[in-house]
Scaffold this active site. Structure first.
Site, short mmCIF file in Angstrom:
data_model
loop_
_atom_site.label_atom_id
_atom_site.label_comp_id
_atom_site.label_asym_id
_atom_site.label_seq_id
_atom_site.Cartn_x
_atom_site.Cartn_y
_atom_site.Cartn_z
N GLU A 131 58.48 83.65 72.24
CA GLU A 131 59.66 83.21 71.51
C GLU A 131 60.43 82.14 72.28
O GLU A 131 60.93 81.17 71.70
CB GLU A 131 60.59 84.40 71.21
CG GLU A 131 59.99 85.44 70.29
CD GLU A 131 59.89 84.97 68.85
OE1 GLU A 131 60.31 83.84 68.55
OE2 GLU A 131 59.37 85.74 68.02
N ASP A 277 48.58 84.54 63.58
CA ASP A 277 48.86 83.37 62.76
C ASP A 277 48.89 82.03 63.50
O ASP A 277 48.09 81.12 63.23
CB ASP A 277 50.17 83.58 61.99
CG ASP A 277 51.33 84.04 62.88
OD1 ASP A 277 51.12 84.20 64.10
OD2 ASP A 277 52.43 84.24 62.34
N GLU A 371 58.56 91.81 53.62
CA GLU A 371 57.91 91.65 54.92
C GLU A 371 56.45 92.06 54.86
O GLU A 371 55.63 91.53 55.59
CB GLU A 371 58.66 92.48 55.97
CG GLU A 371 58.35 92.10 57.38
CD GLU A 371 58.90 90.74 57.81
OE1 GLU A 371 59.22 90.59 58.99
OE2 GLU A 371 59.00 89.82 56.98
N GLU A 389 58.22 80.59 56.11
CA GLU A 389 56.81 80.19 55.97
C GLU A 389 56.45 79.81 54.53
O GLU A 389 55.65 78.89 54.31
CB GLU A 389 55.89 81.31 56.46
CG GLU A 389 55.81 81.46 57.97
CD GLU A 389 57.02 82.15 58.58
OE1 GLU A 389 57.18 82.09 59.81
OE2 GLU A 389 57.81 82.76 57.81
N THR A 475 55.11 75.35 65.35
CA THR A 475 55.23 76.55 64.52
C THR A 475 56.68 76.88 64.24
O THR A 475 56.99 77.59 63.30
CB THR A 475 54.52 77.74 65.18
OG1 THR A 475 54.35 78.77 64.22
CG2 THR A 475 55.30 78.27 66.38
#
Length: 892
Positions: A131, A277, A371, A389, A475
């Site tokens: 993160e 992902d 989710e 996304e 991302t």
């Protein structure tokens, strides 16, 4: 099942034909309408950003319900979710290049000065390497790229690469995490002390997710090329090399979690969602940014396997890496919504359209992407933390096709954000998309990503301060210039070509952008692809009735005869490939893997047994109801606070009421409601608040109904109970006929109930709406004046039928896929001494209920309710469901 067929090679001129005509397939959106939506995006961004600056800065995040900053260590811990917070003004750094893209140049310059002056990176705090890399390092590099661009155009002439210096400082603080034998980084590092060992969580962990280790290369390579120091890029490449070496060689897939020392796969399920992902995303984007063919070769190899095993258009289902034909689960998580956008970059448009359309239909059913959702498009995990996304893929599909259909998708996203997530101090994450309840959370990625993609979707070329084609999106949607590909990399160490000696199928490279193979001969083709998917999603609501195939015979064990403690029954289950798992709360779960059955016939019997079990469970749970909503609609809440409530199996059915029941609340006397009310004249015409305990729920309902109440809310007396952590509580009758009870009765756990009690204490007159789910504010306040901001983006209050309230985790019994272990749950009679669950569980012959059903009451525990403020109570909501926390861990 939709099958993917390859088109023949088409001449290049067809590209121009397709791009030029697709806009006529849907009604084109006018320039004025696009400008209006673009301006709405800007207004929404200002609302979120300014509230962060006014109420939260310099904290990492804004808490939009309580209008204050979230500072790690001062607010209740949210576990691994908080590892993104490092006391470095996360939201401001993450938002830097968004400010520049949205033409907010003056604010961008002010924000850069704030970051340079105020932010410290040497905090004694443990953070997620993943993160911190994508949000903070990426944010600093994106901000630096924008500052350099503005300086070259004559603005910000004072800027002397301060953000780049901070980025290098942070990169050096992350490097100790890479000091492992494999090169895979530890998942966490201390910003001041690096990897310290047993006294902290750093250096002791052995596992990391594939995305965590494989989503480093863009930021680290950019840092190396901006600074001329090859160290960072070399470490990122080493981690990617190790992951490539550890792929499963037969399937060419990677697992979700890997041991950073041994390279053994800890979780061997493989998909394109949480945990994996951005690993795939960074392989393709590293090729685009750095021009290294090796990354493209690896991506193409993985992509071919994804399309062979995981992609079942429009679905993307996890499989086992060693047995890729065996599904690993029957639900999908929302993070895979990025994949259609990646397929656009790949040049594979057809499956991108199909999967995106499926996601859009799920969004329309539930207002947001849950989710996680099942293969028949029902809610699996109900949270929605404002993830971007789906908007990202919408933008890339519009950019590729220019089909105005995707502009309408973007409009839907905007309207839902304004109608359901907007609160006075920003935008609040959805705690439950079924009820509309909120969570006191606005992640930094909402500002970093959502508004970038929505602005780009509606903006014209002249609205942009620079050409976005010159940049690649990380991302986290940070902007890195493609000119980095020409930056000097001569100091970088020589890398071993891990593809050497391997035979590569040239067909892997046929589907590589720029790509003409899949261009459509018919400009109407995108619409034709969407129609059957829309129909498939629509038909999943309501749940289709199961029909047994004729002539198949009866299974050796009937569901109605099954007993979980019968050894013979357990052996029969084993032979049919059905396993039984005992849960800590006394329930048992059934899961079938057809490949583990002793024969094909036994596997078929097992499937029929599971179908029968689902049918039997459904029959025995006709009384089961979905969660209800208590919505506070009086000032200053105006419908923005929604509490998840449990229903009663008697009284008024709120799902059959178009308007719900609206009224002011008052506390019944006696508070337990177990005798005739002494304040009946006050309760009359109002909604009575009652304490759980000392008598049956139906008795309480009769007493308040006799006093003239129009509804009732029972509040749990078990301190600390919350809908976050306890299963849905349903209030059962008293064994007698309850047709005489005509008012609605709802149940609130202790924490949610105290929010209502504290609101009543502070504002004295509190009006609520009892309904099946949160109502649109415009429909609540029809004909009444409201502050203008409350109605921004509102549309007609009428909503589509929502099938999310059906039993979650069910897939169609007609499916040939193995049933997920949470699909059939058998609950045996049990007791719960804590009082959070039921006093007793309603027994059934061989099969209990999915959800605890209270049939009696225990004596109440004396004591006054908490005197905490509404703000502190809302901030003190406990962490999300265990499964949801596991998903967050996968990303962290």
């Amino acid at each position: 099942m939709w099958m993917l067929h390859s088109a023949t090679m088409l001449p290049a001129f067809l590209l121009l034909f397709f791009m030029g005509t697709s806009s006529r397939l849907s009604e084109a959106m006018s320039r004025d309408e696009k400008n209006k939506l673009r301006n709405q995006v800007l207004e929404m961004f200002d609302h979120a950003y300014q509230n962060y600056m006014d109420h939260a800065y310099p904290a990492d995040e804004l808490m939009p319900l309580t209008c204050r900053g979230r500072v790690r260590g001062l607010e209740p811990s949210r576990g691994d979710v908080d590892d993104a917070l490092g006391k470095f003004s996360l939201t401001l750094i993450d938002t830097l290049d968004t400010l520049a893209l949205l033409n907010k140049t003056a604010e961008f310059e002010k924000a850069v000065r704030r970051v340079v002056t105020d932010v410290r990176l040497d905090n004694d705090i443990v953070v997620s390497v993943f993160e911190t890399n994508i949000r903070v390092l990426g944010g600093l590099l994106g901000g630096h790229s924008m500052a350099v661009m503005l300086k070259e155009s004559g603005r910000m002439l004072w800027y002397q690469d301060e953000l780049l210096h901070m980025a290098k400082d942070l990169g050096l603080r992350l490097l100790p995490a890479f000091n492992t034998s494999s090169g895979l980084p530890y998942p966490r590092v201390n910003l001041r002390f690096g990897v310290r060992g047993p006294e902290t969580r750093t250096g002791t962990e052995t596992d990391t997710c594939t995305a965590c280790a494989g989503t480093i290369i863009l930021e680290f390579a950019a840092l190396s090329r901006f600074t001329g120091d090859p160290t960072f890029e070399a470490h990122a490449r080493r981690a990617l090399d190790f992951l490539w070496e550890k792929r499963q060689r037969n399937s060419n897939l990677v697992g979700t979690t890997i041991n950073i020392h041994s390279g053994e796969w800890v979780r061997r399920d493989s998909g394109v969602g949480a945990g994996i992902d951005s690993y795939y995303e960074y392989l393709l984007k590293a090729y685009i940014l750095l021009g290294d063919d090796q990354f493209l070769q690896r991506f193409n190899t993985h992509y071919a396997s994804i399309m062979k095993y995981i992609s079942q258009p429009p679905l993307l289902l996890d499989v086992h890496i060693h047995k890729p034909l065996l599904p690993a689960r029957t639900w999908m998580d929302s993070l895979l919504a990025f994949f259609p956008g990646l397929q656009v970059l790949k040049g594979d448009i057809r499956p991108a359209i199909e999967t995106h359309e499926m996601l859009y239909q799920v969004t329309k059913k539930h207002n947001f992407l849950p989710e996680a959702f099942t293969t028949d498009f029902r809610v699996h995990w109900a949270q929605h933390p404002l993830r971007p996304e789906f908007a990202e893929s919408t933008y890339f599909l519009y950019k590729a096709t220019r089909d105005p259909y995707y502009l309408e998708v973007g409009r839907t996203i905007l309207e839902n954000l304004n109608r359901f997530a907007r609160v006075p101090c920003g935008f609040a994450a959805m705690k439950d998309v079924r009820t509309g309840s909120h969570e006191d959370r606005m992640d930094s990625f909402f500002l970093a990503e959502m508004f970038k993609y929505l602005f780009l979707l509606f903006a014209e070329e002249e609205d942009l301060p620079f050409n976005v084609e010159d940049y690649i999106f990380t991302t986290e949607a940070h902007l890195l210039p493609l000119s980095l590909s020409t930056a000097s990399n001569s100091q970088a160490p020589t890398l071993v070509n891990n593809m050497a000696g391997e035979e590569l199928d040239d067909s892997n490279f046929e589907w590589t952008c720029p790509n003409t193979r899949l261009l459509f001969p018919d400009p109407a083709f995108p619409r034709n692809l969407r129609e059957p998917i829309r129909s498939a999603v629509d038909k999943s609501c309501p749940h289709p009735t199961t029909h047994r195939d004729p002539g198949m015979g009866r299974p050796p064990l009937r569901a109605q005869d099954f007993m979980a403690n019968n050894p013979e029954h357990l052996e029969l289950l084993r032979r049919m490939g059905v396993s039984l798992i005992h849960l800590k709360d006394g329930r048992v779960q059934l899961v079938q893997h057809a490949t583990q059955a002793v024969s094909a016939v036994a596997a078929e019997d097992g499937m029929r047994f599971m179908q029968e079990m689902m049918e039997l469970s459904s029959q025995q749970q006709k009384e089961q109801l979905p969660p209800r909503a208590v919505q506070i609609i009086s000032p200053p809440f105006f419908g923005r606070v929604v509490l998840t409530a449990g229903p009663a199996q008697f009284g008024m059915d709120l799902s059959k009421s178009s308007s719900g029941v609206r009224g002011f609340v008052t506390i019944a006397e006696p508070y337990n409601g177990c005798s005739v009310l002494s304040n009946g004249e006050i309760v009359a015409g109002r909604i009575a608040l009652l304490q759980r305990g000392q008598c049956m729920f139906a008795e309480k309902a009769r007493h308040i109904q006799k006093a003239g109440a129009i509804g009732g809310i029972v509040i749990d007396d078990n301190e600390g109970s919350s809908s976050d952590t306890a299963p849905l509580f349903q209030m059962a009758g008293d064994g007698r006929n309850t047709d005489d009870v005509t008012l609605p009765l709802l149940f609130l756990f202790h924490k949610e109930g105290n929010i209502l009690l504290e609101a009543l204490k502070e504002y004295r007159e509190v009006e609520v709406l009892l309904s099946d789910k949160a109502r649109d504010r415009e429909s609540i306040f029809k004909g009444k004046a409201l502050p203008g901001a409350l109605l921004d983006g509102s549309t007609d209050g009428a909503e589509e039928e929502d099938c999310s309230t059906e039993e979650k985790d069910h897939t169609s019994p007609a499916s040939s896929e193995p049933v997920h272990q949470s699909q059939v749950t058998i609950q045996e009679q049990t007791t719960d001494d804590s009082g959070v669950g039921p006093e007793s569980v309603q027994p059934a012959e061989g099969l209990g209920s999915y959800v605890p059903v209270a049939v009696g009451e225990e004596p109440a525990v004396d004591g006054d309710h908490s005197s905490q403020s509404v703000d502190s109570l809302m901030a003190d909501w406990e962490e999300d469901l265990e499964a949801f926390k596991q998903m967050e861990k996968d990303e962290l």
